[in-house]
Enzyme design. Structure first.
Site, mmCIF file in Angstrom:
data_model
loop_
_atom_site.group_PDB
_atom_site.id
_atom_site.type_symbol
_atom_site.label_atom_id
_atom_site.label_comp_id
_atom_site.label_asym_id
_atom_site.label_seq_id
_atom_site.Cartn_x
_atom_site.Cartn_y
_atom_site.Cartn_z
ATOM 1 N N CYS A 56 77.779 -110.265 65.740
ATOM 2 C CA CYS A 56 78.242 -111.219 64.747
ATOM 3 C C CYS A 56 79.315 -110.377 63.977
ATOM 4 O O CYS A 56 80.332 -111.124 63.511
ATOM 5 C CB CYS A 56 77.264 -111.795 63.884
ATOM 6 S SG CYS A 56 75.843 -112.818 64.675
ATOM 7 N N CYS B 137 73.152 -109.275 62.504
ATOM 8 C CA CYS B 137 73.635 -109.393 63.871
ATOM 9 C C CYS B 137 74.913 -108.400 64.146
ATOM 10 O O CYS B 137 75.841 -108.604 63.647
ATOM 11 C CB CYS B 137 73.932 -110.733 64.257
ATOM 12 S SG CYS B 137 74.647 -110.992 65.904
#
Length: 145
Positions: free
Chosen positions: A71, A68
């Protein structure tokens, strides 16, 4: 024989104390990655009924995945916040690919998902990437008010 047994007991006790000191130092000023079992022991036993926080300091839990982009983008910010807030809060990370049980339990369908957990009261979940300033505002509003 007696001396040898005493020596072994003393070594075990010393090892336990050293581990305890290292574990608490590890959580002070650092983001701590948790497995499902560690989450159940330190944050909340999801097998029990209702949410009951097990920690002694307010916490942030970052539900993330290695693949991600957002993230990965907030990870350095969380590290900085862990250093800045030191003893005031604990910041944890949970990889949802490795801890599917937690992702299902908290109905996480979008990441990054950030859970703010006050010592008393209900946790608050937020979604998406955010700036350091926004994190600080949320920490002050949800955890340190």
């Amino acid at each position: 024989m007696k001396n040898r047994l005493l020596y072994i007991v003393a070594m075990i006790a010393t090892g336990i104390m050293a581990f305890s000191i290292c574990a608490s130092a590890q959580e002070k000023g650092k983001v701590v990655t948790l497995t499902t079992a560690e989450f159940k022991a330190k944050v909340c036993n999801i097998d029990a009924e209702g949410f009951k926080y097990l920690g002694k300091k307010p916490a942030i839990v970052d539900f993330y995945a290695d693949w991600c982009g957002p993230c990965r983008a907030i990870a350095p910010t969380l590290e900085e916040l862990a250093k800045e807030y030191g003893d005031k809060i604990v910041i944890y990370k949970v990889n949802i690919d490795k801890s599917r049980e937690l992702a299902v339990a908290f109905d996480i369908s979008s990441i990054p998902a950030i859970m703010y957990i006050p010592v008393k009261g209900e946790p608050k979940m937020t979604l998406g990437s955010r700036s350091k300033d926004k994190f600080k505002k949320e920490i002050e509003a949800y955890l340190l008010k």
